[in-house]
Design an enzyme around this catalytic site. Sequence first.
Site, PDB file in Angstrom:
ATOM      1  N   ALA A   1       0.830  -1.200   0.000  1.00 18.33           N
ATOM      2  CA  ALA A   1       0.000   0.000   0.000  1.00 18.33           C
ATOM      3  C   ALA A   1       0.866   1.252   0.000  1.00 18.33           C
ATOM      4  O   ALA A   1       0.515   2.268  -0.572  1.00 18.33           O
ATOM      5  CB  ALA A   1      -0.910   0.002   1.225  1.00 18.33           C
TER       6      ALA A   1
ATOM      7  N   GLU B   1       4.508   2.747  -6.552  1.00 16.87           N
ATOM      8  CA  GLU B   1       5.105   2.020  -7.677  1.00 16.87           C
ATOM      9  C   GLU B   1       5.304   2.834  -8.953  1.00 16.87           C
ATOM     10  O   GLU B   1       6.353   2.816  -9.569  1.00 16.87           O
ATOM     11  CB  GLU B   1       4.264   0.786  -8.038  1.00 16.87           C
ATOM     12  CG  GLU B   1       4.219  -0.295  -6.990  1.00 16.87           C
ATOM     13  CD  GLU B   1       3.091  -0.067  -6.007  1.00 16.87           C
ATOM     14  OE1 GLU B   1       2.465   1.005  -6.067  1.00 16.87           O
ATOM     15  OE2 GLU B   1       2.829  -0.959  -5.173  1.00 16.87           O
TER      16      GLU B   1
ATOM     17  N   ASP C   1      18.956  39.811 -25.533  1.00 17.28           N
ATOM     18  CA  ASP C   1      19.537  40.762 -26.473  1.00 17.28           C
ATOM     19  C   ASP C   1      18.389  41.371 -27.264  1.00 17.28           C
ATOM     20  O   ASP C   1      17.223  41.062 -27.014  1.00 17.28           O
ATOM     21  CB  ASP C   1      20.606  40.115 -27.352  1.00 17.28           C
ATOM     22  CG  ASP C   1      20.104  38.894 -28.081  1.00 17.28           C
ATOM     23  OD1 ASP C   1      18.892  38.626 -28.023  1.00 17.28           O
ATOM     24  OD2 ASP C   1      20.916  38.219 -28.725  1.00 17.28           O
TER      25      ASP C   1
ATOM     26  N   ASP D   1      23.643  34.778 -29.476  1.00 16.32           N
ATOM     27  CA  ASP D   1      23.680  34.181 -30.811  1.00 16.32           C
ATOM     28  C   ASP D   1      25.086  34.097 -31.381  1.00 16.32           C
ATOM     29  O   ASP D   1      25.346  33.337 -32.288  1.00 16.32           O
ATOM     30  CB  ASP D   1      22.744  34.924 -31.777  1.00 16.32           C
ATOM     31  CG  ASP D   1      22.868  36.430 -31.649  1.00 16.32           C
ATOM     32  OD1 ASP D   1      23.869  36.884 -31.064  1.00 16.32           O
ATOM     33  OD2 ASP D   1      21.983  37.147 -32.134  1.00 16.32           O
TER      34      ASP D   1
ATOM     35  N   GLU E   1      -5.282   3.912   1.629  1.00 21.44           N
ATOM     36  CA  GLU E   1      -5.144   2.453   1.630  1.00 21.44           C
ATOM     37  C   GLU E   1      -4.683   1.936   2.995  1.00 21.44           C
ATOM     38  O   GLU E   1      -5.108   0.887   3.466  1.00 21.44           O
ATOM     39  CB  GLU E   1      -4.128   2.024   0.562  1.00 21.44           C
ATOM     40  CG  GLU E   1      -4.667   2.104  -0.860  1.00 21.44           C
ATOM     41  CD  GLU E   1      -3.585   1.934  -1.917  1.00 21.44           C
ATOM     42  OE1 GLU E   1      -3.927   1.868  -3.096  1.00 21.44           O
ATOM     43  OE2 GLU E   1      -2.383   1.885  -1.554  1.00 21.44           O
TER      44      GLU E   1
ATOM     45  N   ASP F   1      -4.878   3.574 -10.871  1.00 21.76           N
ATOM     46  CA  ASP F   1      -4.221   4.815 -10.460  1.00 21.76           C
ATOM     47  C   ASP F   1      -3.210   5.369 -11.450  1.00 21.76           C
ATOM     48  O   ASP F   1      -2.933   6.560 -11.454  1.00 21.76           O
ATOM     49  CB  ASP F   1      -3.504   4.592  -9.126  1.00 21.76           C
ATOM     50  CG  ASP F   1      -4.244   5.308  -8.025  1.00 21.76           C
ATOM     51  OD1 ASP F   1      -5.374   5.749  -8.283  1.00 21.76           O
ATOM     52  OD2 ASP F   1      -3.689   5.439  -6.935  1.00 21.76           O
TER      53      ASP F   1
HETATM   54  P1  ATP Z   1      21.927  42.706 -29.886  1.00 22.28           P
HETATM   55  O1  ATP Z   1      22.910  42.287 -28.880  1.00 22.28           O
HETATM   56  O2  ATP Z   1      20.745  43.351 -29.301  1.00 22.28           O
HETATM   57  O3  ATP Z   1      21.579  41.692 -30.889  1.00 22.28           O
HETATM   58  P2  ATP Z   1      23.514  44.061 -31.789  1.00 22.28           P
HETATM   59  O4  ATP Z   1      23.125  43.147 -32.881  1.00 22.28           O
HETATM   60  O5  ATP Z   1      23.484  45.513 -32.071  1.00 22.28           O
HETATM   61  O6  ATP Z   1      22.619  43.954 -30.565  1.00 22.28           O
HETATM   62  P3  ATP Z   1      26.174  43.197 -32.078  1.00 22.28           P
HETATM   63  O7  ATP Z   1      25.826  42.251 -33.154  1.00 22.28           O
HETATM   64  O8  ATP Z   1      27.179  42.822 -31.065  1.00 22.28           O
HETATM   65  O9  ATP Z   1      24.928  43.633 -31.257  1.00 22.28           O
HETATM   66  O10 ATP Z   1      26.631  44.537 -32.786  1.00 22.28           O
HETATM   67  C1  ATP Z   1      27.162  45.594 -32.070  1.00 22.28           C
HETATM   68  C2  ATP Z   1      27.280  46.806 -32.969  1.00 22.28           C
HETATM   69  O11 ATP Z   1      28.199  46.533 -34.017  1.00 22.28           O
HETATM   70  C3  ATP Z   1      25.990  47.163 -33.658  1.00 22.28           C
HETATM   71  O12 ATP Z   1      25.226  48.052 -32.915  1.00 22.28           O
HETATM   72  C4  ATP Z   1      26.459  47.808 -34.957  1.00 22.28           C
HETATM   73  O13 ATP Z   1      26.709  49.172 -34.760  1.00 22.28           O
HETATM   74  C5  ATP Z   1      27.757  47.091 -35.234  1.00 22.28           C
HETATM   75  N1  ATP Z   1      27.565  46.038 -36.219  1.00 22.28           N
HETATM   76  C6  ATP Z   1      26.680  45.035 -36.193  1.00 22.28           C
HETATM   77  N2  ATP Z   1      26.798  44.233 -37.251  1.00 22.28           N
HETATM   78  C7  ATP Z   1      27.816  44.717 -37.985  1.00 22.28           C
HETATM   79  C8  ATP Z   1      28.448  44.331 -39.197  1.00 22.28           C
HETATM   80  N3  ATP Z   1      28.079  43.272 -39.882  1.00 22.28           N
HETATM   81  N4  ATP Z   1      29.465  45.087 -39.642  1.00 22.28           N
HETATM   82  C9  ATP Z   1      29.873  46.153 -38.955  1.00 22.28           C
HETATM   83  N5  ATP Z   1      29.332  46.560 -37.818  1.00 22.28           N
HETATM   84  C10 ATP Z   1      28.308  45.871 -37.322  1.00 22.28           C
END
Ligand code: ATP
Length: 915
Positions: free
Chosen positions: A281, A285, A327, A628, A697, A727
């Site tokens: 009881a 289980e 972000d 990311d 039980e 059960d």
């Molecule tokens: P979050 O963190 O909110 O995604 P974010 O995308 O702006 O923000 P990052 O990707 O780190 O952050 O970019 C930081 C900064 O760098 C941006 O605000 C932009 O001014 C610059 N940046 C982003 N992508 C490029 C790129 N491909 N070439 C040159 N500069 C860039």
Amino acid sequence: MRLDEVFGAFGTSPRGLSSQEADARRERYGPNELPQPRRKGLWRRFAAQFTDLFALVLLAASALTFLAYGLQDPRDVGNLQLAFAILGVVVLNAVIGFFQEYSAERTSQTLQAMVPHTSRVLRDGERLELPSGALVPGDLVVLEAGDAVSADCRVVEAHSLSVNNAPLTGESAAVGRVSDPTGTTTALESRNCVFMGTTVVAGSGKAVVHATGAATEFGRIFRLTDQAPQQRTPLQREVAVMARRVAALAVAIGAGMFALRLQTGQPLVSAFVFALGVMVALVPEGLPATLSVSLAIGVRRMARRQALVKRLLAVEALGSTTVICTDKTGTLTQAEMTVTQVWSEGAWHAVSGVGYAPVGEVADAQAVRDLLRTAVLCTDARLVPPSDAESWRVLGDTTEGALLVAAAKAGLDPAAEKDAAPRIGEFPFDPVRKLMSTVHRTAEGDVLCVKGAPQELLARCTHLRANEVEQPLTGELRKSVADANDTMAGRGLRVLGVAVRPVDAVPGSMEQAESGLTFLGLLGMLDPPRPEVSEAVRACRRAGIRIVMLTGDHPLTAEAIARRVGIVTGPSPTVVTGSRLNAMNAAALDALLAADGQLLLCRVSPEHKMRVVAALQERGEVVAVTGDGANDAPALKHADIGVSMGAGGTDVAREASVMVLLDDSFASITAAVELGRSVYRNIRKFLAYLFSHNIAELAPILAAAFAGFPLVPLTAVQILAIDLGSDVLPALALGAEPPEADTMERPPRSRRERLFSAELVRRFLFLGAVMSLGVCAVFFWQVHRSGIPYADFTADDPAYRKAITLTQAAIVVGQFFNALAVRTDRQSIFAAGLFSNPRLIAAGCFGIGLMAAISYAPPLQEVFHTAPLALADWAVLTAFGVLLLAAEEARKWWVRRTPATIEKAAVEKEKEATP
Ligand code: ATP
């Protein structure tokens, strides 16, 4: 080998393979997959179910019952039946456990397969994104920071390329890669090779695939045999420990009862059978299996809401999340960038059109063509024309995609511009310096193109060019650039600056390259918030979850977006930049995080993210963090819940996270938190359900013993029929309850809170007590009604058979109502909908049907020693059930009235703060 020899050797070219050739090679070499690891045989896994603690206890009980039957004279067939019944129960339990484990495993495999694994490849000179399984020898792959390398390749182009070979060599330091021939003989040592299973840490490049699938170093070295089992989560461990304790308690009480019975002069066998009943009881289980199933259901539901949980652990942590660090780009916004404004000294140029279709115009385009051309040269993304199903889309970074679109709107042809000025060198984008530079060969000489965050870029500029007039960048001019930047950022636009510099050759270092630049102008991009985010943010607020925004973007852009999605509601949020964070010591950071209020961390790098996550955890918060990029991996790993992006993120981030958002949306995190919370609550619900019936039980058995009734009011076989017959299904259905309406209306569960909280114990003691009362009442009512003195009762007496049938039926009917009662913690079950979990109703009806069969079907009557119940009996039992439900409703009403008011007030306050 020289580069032309490399291409020759692999039958490819700098334009990659042709698609026909790729198809032919795929036929020849097969898919780029490792052979499936060998799993334990099904039989072995089934057999393992019998080594479970409960199974062992029950097997021992069955063996003893067989022994008792063998030793008895005359032999009692009932004991033989009991021994077989227990054995049957063990087998049944094993079958259920086996299938549940199997289905949980399948779920996790399906989820793993849903995590995207793609590679960028050049075929017919076109850049494509393909599933990594489609790579063939000879393919030319494009590598960028954050990519997982999906095959063994010879590098043919490298720009500051470095990889982490730890999975192969154990050496975790990043190692540089080059395209030049090297003298070494073994592949693993050559600096111009990259390998499957490793990751690109920084830089970019191209490489020709030379081995795929099992032929790779990874496939060769790792003979993947048995998969590492999923580790048990703290919750599973807690339940296992608790179950073990309960089993020990059951055995101890059973033994005590056995001794007591012997002492009072009972025959050995009947004392043993009695003790066995008590023990059975008490043993819960179905518990471990029900637990895994309810976790697996949670995981499956999360996947349906676009959140892939890679480890069960995350399900629990999600339920107690107190802070979400998110972000901005892609998570709160759609990452669908459109350049809407271009600024060059003295003039604003509006850009019309939305999305990635190059349809629209740039006002006075001639004046900014130079700026846009420079921006285009400094991109890796590609614009893909519409196909049947899709409209225009971007391959690669969406920020860069938007630049290509703007250039096209100004009348430029991005592809032609790139062909006219081939790239001869580059310094890839990195989120710490927030810049990217490329070097190009043009008719007028080599030129360096730079784009990036305006402030960072401006600091490296000495001149400004507009309308083909170059002038020194005076303080006044700098201010006008900064003002233009602030104007756009204040409107929530993402702003990128562009600069150039003529060079003689590819500069030797990044610092040398990115200095003395000439500033050309700014580009403002609209990235609309995701529509679903505002509601998700409000839900978090009501649920007592704090949202901290961490972005690489400009403070004004960040604040504008934060306001639009509701993260910032008050007049003055706390906005802290990365450079201020650098200046803070641990105590200052702690004070910053301790302060209530809305916090935006801007212009931060992944290192800052890591620091903030660690500091929040120090404060005892349970932190979910999104990431990311490749450099986000440490923060993702450190957080309680690392969340990566399925659509936009890098492989490295996905590898480091425990949860992948298939749609990248913040709202999916909230959905997962809600489900995480409900999984935990559901587990408590079925624990309350299972333990309260254990009490019901045990109670009549003890009551009968104390009242001096010579027989048991509930036999061991009956108990087994309840525990495993009627059960199990309702418990499973409880584990699958959808989230309650108030799931996100209460503060997060404390991390220190144990599953077996005082509240849970009180709850099952209460339910168990009410049910026990009903069960004992019907049993003794029947005994008294028969008019037979206690001492004269025998096991074959029809009155006794009727009485024990009533006991069993009272528990089964009681459990039906109990299941309904535990479905909600505080809400009335009528408000939640009595029939809103149809599985539970079906499971309950099955249990009652089974009980009816036990009562009326002659063969079952034989096994269970039962008798047919009258309609009036069922009516009485139902009345007791209704009483139980009413008692629970009264308790819930009371709970809703009293302590909840404090919480409610807090929730109300939060609601007021929401506009
Ligand atoms: P979050 O963190 O909110 O995604 P974010 O995308 O702006 O923000 P990052 O990707 O780190 O952050 O970019 C930081 C900064 O760098 C941006 O605000 C932009 O001014 C610059 N940046 C982003 N992508 C490029 C790129 N491909 N070439 C040159 N500069 C860039």
